[in-house]
Design an enzyme around this catalytic site. Structure first.
Site, mmCIF file in Angstrom:
data_model
loop_
_atom_site.group_PDB
_atom_site.id
_atom_site.type_symbol
_atom_site.label_atom_id
_atom_site.label_comp_id
_atom_site.label_asym_id
_atom_site.label_seq_id
_atom_site.Cartn_x
_atom_site.Cartn_y
_atom_site.Cartn_z
ATOM 1 N N LYS A 266 -43.339 16.286 -37.242
ATOM 2 C CA LYS A 266 -42.237 15.330 -37.365
ATOM 3 C C LYS A 266 -41.020 15.827 -36.593
ATOM 4 C CE LYS A 266 -43.199 13.393 -41.953
ATOM 5 N NZ LYS A 266 -43.318 11.986 -41.549
ATOM 6 N N ARG A 340 -52.483 9.058 -47.249
ATOM 7 C CA ARG A 340 -53.628 8.173 -47.511
ATOM 8 C C ARG A 340 -54.928 8.971 -47.605
ATOM 9 N NH1 ARG A 340 -52.233 4.858 -42.184
ATOM 10 N NH2 ARG A 340 -50.186 5.582 -42.847
HETATM 11 N N1 BES Z 1 -44.404 11.091 -45.931
HETATM 12 C C1 BES Z 1 -44.420 10.204 -44.845
HETATM 13 C C2 BES Z 1 -43.729 8.882 -45.139
HETATM 14 C C3 BES Z 1 -42.267 8.933 -45.504
HETATM 15 C C4 BES Z 1 -41.316 8.623 -44.556
HETATM 16 C C5 BES Z 1 -41.876 9.214 -46.790
HETATM 17 C C6 BES Z 1 -39.978 8.630 -44.906
HETATM 18 C C7 BES Z 1 -40.531 9.230 -47.125
HETATM 19 C C8 BES Z 1 -39.591 8.942 -46.186
HETATM 20 C C9 BES Z 1 -45.870 9.906 -44.440
HETATM 21 O O1 BES Z 1 -46.796 10.890 -44.680
HETATM 22 C C10 BES Z 1 -45.862 9.647 -42.974
HETATM 23 O O2 BES Z 1 -45.523 10.553 -42.259
HETATM 24 N N2 BES Z 1 -46.210 8.448 -42.563
HETATM 25 C C11 BES Z 1 -46.229 8.115 -41.183
HETATM 26 C C12 BES Z 1 -47.497 7.348 -40.900
HETATM 27 C C13 BES Z 1 -47.797 7.157 -39.444
HETATM 28 C C14 BES Z 1 -48.155 8.476 -38.794
HETATM 29 C C15 BES Z 1 -48.947 6.190 -39.311
HETATM 30 C C16 BES Z 1 -45.005 7.263 -40.899
HETATM 31 O O3 BES Z 1 -44.582 6.497 -41.769
HETATM 32 O O4 BES Z 1 -44.446 7.392 -39.819
HETATM 33 ZN ZN ZN Z 2 -46.885 12.345 -43.096
#
Ligand code: BES
Ligand code: ZN
Ligand code: ZN
Length: 488
Positions: A266, A340
């Protein structure tokens, strides 16, 4: 917070909250004279959120009073009472408090649980990891003893205030867990909380460790755990007051104690708050801390998979193919779509071992859901309209709101794998919250299922009503309790 119920104000009560509707009725005897003051009469009309501080000194009474407007009587409702009481408590905390006396007018009788919730939620403080004077100052600005004054009418109804305070304690516990960083609240610590809550309430609690997960072939959870120095765990909590007479409801929470994104790492902005990625699991703990205390006569199973999503030489890589507990194979399109994966195994485990009457999962699953709905609503997805409607009414009642979102066939199609059964992302980058939900749906089989994407409401940036700036909200506890209470 120690609570006492009294019939009338005492000269010992030095700090008194006086919540008043616009007719300004209900001021207790020693203080009625204050409304004769023309200045105050002009300034304080009892409008919602209006406040006036009065230093009262007459005969044997000498007290700091906070008059707090609740608006018009017919407009009162639980949400308003919860937030106004929380706001009043927050206001009082601008200076030292300790003991607080609150006058409760009979007009508040239908809203006593919300009143208890509001006081408890407003009393949350975030100084746990401060020391010395900073900690002491914060402590002084919280209520340690609460006196509730209700002349001759509260009686047995005080149980509702008590329930509200218990619920707020559970929500504040969840807030604390979610605020805590992953070097303090880690996989082992979350599992220990489950064991402790189990001991106190006499629930059966099972903690599956890495060896057991390997034996069970929980390939999706183990895949996410590969790059981590801490071994994954899966926690299963059982509250079964009806024994074999009822299939349980399963509440499943995402428990990623820190989400770096993995190899698809990230960006820096907001990365610190990825400590909140176990908010769903924390809600399961919060709910289980209440089930016995609130005497909820429903069979309930709580499940949460625990891991962090970290990076090292052994970490999961994009394009890897893993076999989930269900037997379905999954291509890793993106290691940051880890929630997921771990939920897939938890859901399959619930279906296989408990044949639940319904499954509700709570997960900080997608940034997309937060972009779509902001931080007030959770996204609500699912395969059964009745179940979704029940959650929607609980949401209105508790003001933990949800917004229904679609899972369409093209979302399902988008999650099919090229080399394997499924992919964990849809390459288009569109409708990310719906495609994530469509992925989870593959594991529920024919069980009634609802999915709450709580990435938005699990935390707030700004201070508002019951919530604090840059702080976890504890979203989901009130919603789940009210949902469970609504099942006949
Ligand atoms: N934990 C994150 C989602 C999240 C984002 C939670 C902001 C709380 C605040 C999740 O695991 C994630 O990274 N999701 C990705 C999915 C994508 C790679 C398809 C996202 O939302 O960008
Ligand atoms: Zn994630
Ligand atoms: Zn995540």
């Amino acid at each position: 917070m120690k609570i006492t119920y009294k019939k009338k104000i005492d000269p010992k009560d030095q700090l008194v909250l006086l919540p008043l509707t616009e007719d300004l009725s209900g001021l207790p005897a020693p203080f009625q004279s204050i409304l004769k003051n023309p200045q105050l009469k002009k300034r304080f009309l009892g409008k919602k959120g209006q406040k006036a501080e009065v230093f009262f000194s007459e005969k044997k009474y000498s007290a700091r009073l906070l008059l707090w407007g609740l608006g018009k009587k017919p407009d009162l409702n639980s949400t308003l009472i919860r937030s106004q009481f929380a706001l009043a408590v927050k206001e009082l905390r601008s200076s030292e408090l300790g003991d607080l006396t609150v006058m409760i007018d009979p007009v508040l009788k239908p809203f006593l649980q919300a009143l208890g919730e509001g006081i408890g939620l407003g009393n949350f403080h975030i100084a746990k990891y401060k020391t010395g004077q900073d900690f002491a100052d914060s402590e002084k600005r919280t209520i340690s003893k609460l006196n509730l004054i209700a002349p001759n009418w509260l009686g047995a109804d005080k149980v509702y205030v008590g329930d509200g305070l218990k619920i707020s304690t559970a929500v504040n516990f969840v807030r604390e867990l979610v605020n805590a960083p992953s070097n303090i609240v880690n996989v082992d610590n979350m599992a220990e909380h489950a064991v402790n809550i189990g001991k106190i309430n006499k629930y059966k609690v099972t903690v599956l460790d890495k060896k057991q997960l390997e034996k069970l072939k929980m390939g999706a959870l183990l895949a996410v755990n590969r790059g981590s120095e801490h071994h994954a765990k899966m926690v299963i909590m059982e509250h079964l007051p009806l024994g074999k007479k009822q299939e349980p409801v399963a509440i499943i929470g995402k428990g990623v104690v820190f989400d770096t994104g993995g190899v698809n790492i990230k960006p820096t902005a907001g990365l610190d708050w990825m400590k909140m990625d176990m908010a769903g699991a924390a809600v399961v703990l919060g709910v289980f801390s209440l089930l016995k205390e609130l005497d909820i006569q429903q069979n309930v199973i709580g499940i949460f998979p625990l891991t962090d999503n970290a990076v090292d030489a052994t970490a999961l890589k994009p394009s890897d193919i893993v076999t989930s507990f269900s037997g379905k194979t999954i291509e890793i399109g993106n290691t940051d779509a880890e929630g997921r994966l771990i939920l897939a195994d938890a859901i399959s485990y619930a279906v296989k071992n408990y044949s639940p009457s319904s499954i509700v999962d709570l997960a900080t699953l997608t940034g997309a859901c937060m972009v779509a709905l902001g931080d007030h609503y959770a996204g609500l997805f699912g395969n059964n309209q009745k179940l979704k409607e029940r959650i929607k009414s609980a949401a209105l009642e508790t003001d933990e709101e949800v917004w229904e979102m679609p899972i369409h066939d093209f979302h399902r199609q988008a999650m099919k794998g090229h080399f394997s059964d499924l992919n964990n992302i849809d390459g288009s980058g569109l409708a990310g919250a719906s495609t994530a939900a469509a992925f989870l749906e593959n594991f529920v089989q024919d069980t009634d299922w609802a999915h709450l994407d709580i990435a938005g409401p699990a935390k707030t940036k700004k201070s508002k009503d019951i919530d604090f700036a840059n702080c976890a909200t504890g979203y989901g506890v009130r919603l789940m309790i009210s949902f469970l209470q609504s099942i006949k």
